[in-house]
Design a protein around this motif. Structure first.
Motif, mmCIF file in Angstrom:
data_model
loop_
_atom_site.group_PDB
_atom_site.id
_atom_site.type_symbol
_atom_site.label_atom_id
_atom_site.label_comp_id
_atom_site.label_asym_id
_atom_site.label_seq_id
_atom_site.Cartn_x
_atom_site.Cartn_y
_atom_site.Cartn_z
ATOM 1 N N ILE A 181 29.545 -11.025 31.745
ATOM 2 C CA ILE A 181 30.391 -11.218 30.515
ATOM 3 C C ILE A 181 29.447 -11.212 29.258
ATOM 4 C CG2 ILE A 181 31.994 -12.879 29.154
ATOM 5 C CD1 ILE A 181 32.614 -13.913 32.053
ATOM 6 N N ILE A 182 30.040 -10.296 28.321
ATOM 7 C CA ILE A 182 29.070 -10.468 27.112
ATOM 8 C C ILE A 182 29.988 -10.632 25.901
ATOM 9 C CG2 ILE A 182 28.039 -8.613 25.419
ATOM 10 C CD1 ILE A 182 27.632 -6.883 28.035
ATOM 11 N N GLU A 183 29.867 -11.646 25.028
ATOM 12 C CA GLU A 183 30.552 -12.135 23.987
ATOM 13 C C GLU A 183 30.517 -11.296 22.879
ATOM 14 O OE1 GLU A 183 30.858 -16.181 23.056
ATOM 15 O OE2 GLU A 183 30.264 -16.853 25.263
ATOM 16 N N ILE A 184 31.658 -10.678 22.317
ATOM 17 C CA ILE A 184 31.566 -9.748 21.132
ATOM 18 C C ILE A 184 32.232 -10.379 19.927
ATOM 19 C CG2 ILE A 184 31.028 -7.651 22.333
ATOM 20 C CD1 ILE A 184 33.981 -7.218 22.196
ATOM 21 N N LYS A 185 32.062 -11.687 19.744
ATOM 22 C CA LYS A 185 32.684 -12.685 18.826
ATOM 23 C C LYS A 185 32.443 -12.131 17.239
ATOM 24 C CE LYS A 185 33.178 -16.741 21.415
ATOM 25 N NZ LYS A 185 32.757 -18.238 21.475
ATOM 26 N N SER A 186 31.099 -11.631 17.278
ATOM 27 C CA SER A 186 30.597 -11.189 15.979
ATOM 28 C C SER A 186 31.194 -9.767 15.477
ATOM 29 C CB SER A 186 29.089 -11.127 15.833
ATOM 30 O OG SER A 186 28.545 -10.200 16.942
ATOM 31 N N VAL A 187 31.857 -9.160 16.403
ATOM 32 C CA VAL A 187 32.409 -8.037 15.931
ATOM 33 C C VAL A 187 33.891 -8.006 15.400
ATOM 34 C CG1 VAL A 187 33.057 -5.642 16.818
ATOM 35 C CG2 VAL A 187 30.968 -6.761 17.945
ATOM 36 N N PRO A 188 34.181 -7.570 14.250
ATOM 37 C CA PRO A 188 35.418 -8.009 13.583
ATOM 38 C C PRO A 188 36.590 -7.073 14.361
ATOM 39 C CG PRO A 188 34.119 -6.559 11.933
ATOM 40 C CD PRO A 188 33.345 -6.892 13.324
ATOM 41 N N GLU A 189 36.428 -6.130 14.691
ATOM 42 C CA GLU A 189 37.605 -5.060 15.449
ATOM 43 C C GLU A 189 36.818 -4.539 16.837
ATOM 44 O OE1 GLU A 189 39.618 -2.377 12.934
ATOM 45 O OE2 GLU A 189 38.982 -3.641 11.310
ATOM 46 N N PRO A 190 36.723 -5.571 17.705
ATOM 47 C CA PRO A 190 36.191 -4.936 19.210
ATOM 48 C C PRO A 190 36.607 -3.536 19.758
ATOM 49 C CG PRO A 190 36.830 -7.281 19.574
ATOM 50 C CD PRO A 190 37.379 -6.791 18.016
ATOM 51 N N GLU A 191 37.988 -3.414 19.626
ATOM 52 C CA GLU A 191 38.547 -2.110 20.136
ATOM 53 C C GLU A 191 38.079 -0.894 19.105
ATOM 54 O OE1 GLU A 191 42.915 -0.047 21.160
ATOM 55 O OE2 GLU A 191 42.825 -2.274 20.312
ATOM 56 N N ALA A 192 37.942 -1.248 17.863
ATOM 57 C CA ALA A 192 37.453 0.152 17.169
ATOM 58 C C ALA A 192 35.994 0.413 17.721
ATOM 59 C CB ALA A 192 37.427 -0.207 15.664
ATOM 60 N N LEU A 193 35.155 -0.612 17.825
ATOM 61 C CA LEU A 193 33.858 -0.558 18.193
ATOM 62 C C LEU A 193 33.712 0.236 19.711
ATOM 63 C CD1 LEU A 193 30.615 -0.905 18.205
ATOM 64 C CD2 LEU A 193 31.218 -3.048 19.632
ATOM 65 N N PHE A 194 34.431 -0.004 20.310
ATOM 66 C CA PHE A 194 34.565 0.522 21.844
ATOM 67 C C PHE A 194 35.091 2.116 21.491
ATOM 68 C CE2 PHE A 194 34.242 -3.613 23.591
ATOM 69 C CZ PHE A 194 33.493 -3.256 24.700
#
Length: 103
Positions: free
Chosen positions: A8-21
């Motif tokens: 499990i990797i937390e990505i809380k600091s990414v405002p739009e995780p879907e856009a990153l992926f």
């Protein structure tokens, strides 16, 4: 019944995780589902209503210490729910949706 190992990797600091992926990966398919979650000890019981496929049950017994204990709990849940393991589907929703679209 099979073993699954994951991180499990937390990505809380990414405002739009879907856009990153979306910037890293190509989106192949979207699985739309409604999931109801129940717990029995360390076993997660997922009741999924998957758009285009129907209703499914998925069991996940977390190994919290002893693998033997987790397997025993898994078998106990299977028995309590009177599930026939011979009828289990060993494919992902992605695979089932792709097959439906192709076939």
């Amino acid at each position: 019944e099979r073993i699954s190992d994951y991180k499990i990797i937390e990505i809380k600091s990414v405002p739009e995780p879907e856009a990153l992926f979306n910037s890293i990966f190509n989106k192949e398919i979207v699985v739309e589902k409604i999931r109801t979650l129940y717990m029995f000890g360390n076993t997660r019981i997922h009741l999924d209503e998957v758009n285009g496929l129907g209703n499914f049950i998925e069991l996940e017994s977390v190994v919290a210490g002893s693998k033997i204990k987790a397997q025993k709990e898994f078998r106990q849940v299977v028995k309590k729910l009177a599930l026939n393991q011979k009828k289990q589907i060993r494919k992902s929703y992605r695979d089932l949706l792709n097959k439906k679209m192709i076939g």
